[in-house]
Scaffold this motif. Structure first.
Motif, PDB file in Angstrom:
ATOM      1  N   ASN A  33       1.004  -1.144  -0.011  1.00 21.34           N
ATOM      2  CA  ASN A  33       0.076   0.124  -0.089  1.00 21.34           C
ATOM      3  C   ASN A  33       0.849   1.217   0.162  1.00 21.34           C
ATOM      4  OD1 ASN A  33       0.113   1.018   2.830  1.00 21.34           O
ATOM      5  ND2 ASN A  33      -0.302  -0.998   3.287  1.00 21.34           N
ATOM      6  N   VAL A  53      -0.853   2.265 -10.010  1.00 21.32           N
ATOM      7  CA  VAL A  53      -1.563   3.338  -9.455  1.00 21.32           C
ATOM      8  C   VAL A  53      -2.669   2.989  -8.688  1.00 21.32           C
ATOM      9  CG1 VAL A  53      -2.948   4.844 -10.836  1.00 21.32           C
ATOM     10  CG2 VAL A  53      -0.727   4.673 -11.813  1.00 21.32           C
ATOM     11  N   VAL A  54      -3.285   1.943  -9.313  1.00 17.48           N
ATOM     12  CA  VAL A  54      -4.829   1.638  -8.631  1.00 17.48           C
ATOM     13  C   VAL A  54      -4.331   0.763  -7.345  1.00 17.48           C
ATOM     14  CG1 VAL A  54      -7.078   0.542  -8.893  1.00 17.48           C
ATOM     15  CG2 VAL A  54      -5.909   1.773 -10.924  1.00 17.48           C
ATOM     16  N   ASN A  59      -3.832   6.338  -3.709  1.00 18.30           N
ATOM     17  CA  ASN A  59      -3.595   5.710  -4.959  1.00 18.30           C
ATOM     18  C   ASN A  59      -2.079   6.271  -5.402  1.00 18.30           C
ATOM     19  OD1 ASN A  59      -3.375   8.329  -6.662  1.00 18.30           O
ATOM     20  ND2 ASN A  59      -5.757   8.086  -6.650  1.00 18.30           N
ATOM     21  N   THR A  82       1.135   0.500 -14.425  1.00 20.10           N
ATOM     22  CA  THR A  82      -0.286   0.399 -14.196  1.00 20.10           C
ATOM     23  C   THR A  82      -1.067  -0.295 -15.602  1.00 20.10           C
ATOM     24  OG1 THR A  82      -2.200   1.631 -13.625  1.00 20.10           O
ATOM     25  CG2 THR A  82      -0.505   2.503 -15.016  1.00 20.10           C
TER      26      THR A  82
END
Length: 123
Positions: A33, A53-54, A59, A82
């Motif tokens: 994370n 990115v996601v 983010n 990504t």
């Protein structure tokens, strides 16, 4: 070789990247994370960051902006990797401070060439 830090919430993607990077001789660390990634990057001072990115919570765009504007980490190049393949995503990622933007699935030669370009003295 370089110490490369991966921030990505997909265990499968992390496994693929770690395998590829270690095979190329790099030392690799990872977290799942962005919040933990920011703290670890500040503490570990890696040579390069690979940023998804996601992710849940913060983010990758937000984390890239944070790291690229922090005095302690702004010197560390960030490569965004990504599934987001729109040109607007690439432009936005670069505006946040990324030095490169690669879409998944990752092409091994493209990634290693990117790392070699960003860290010529480490490879």
């Amino acid at each position: 070789m370089a110490h490369i830090f991966i921030i990505d919430d997909s265990p499968t993607d992390v496994h693929v990247l770690v395998t590829l990077l270690e095979r190329a001789g790099h030392e690799v660390s990872s977290v799942s994370n962005a919040e933990e990634g920011i703290e670890r990057v500040r503490a570990d001072q890696p040579d390069l960051i690979i940023m998804d990115v996601v992710m849940p919570g913060m983010n990758g765009f937000q984390a890239t902006r944070t790291l690229s504007r922090d005095e302690a980490t702004k010197h560390v190049p960030i490569v965004m990797i990504t599934t987001k393949s729109m040109e607007t995503d690439r432009v936005w990622g670069m505006r946040q401070g990324a030095k490169a933007f690669i879409t998944k699935p990752v092409n091994e030669k493209e990634l290693l060439a990117c790392i070699n370009e960003l860290l010529p003295s480490k490879v």
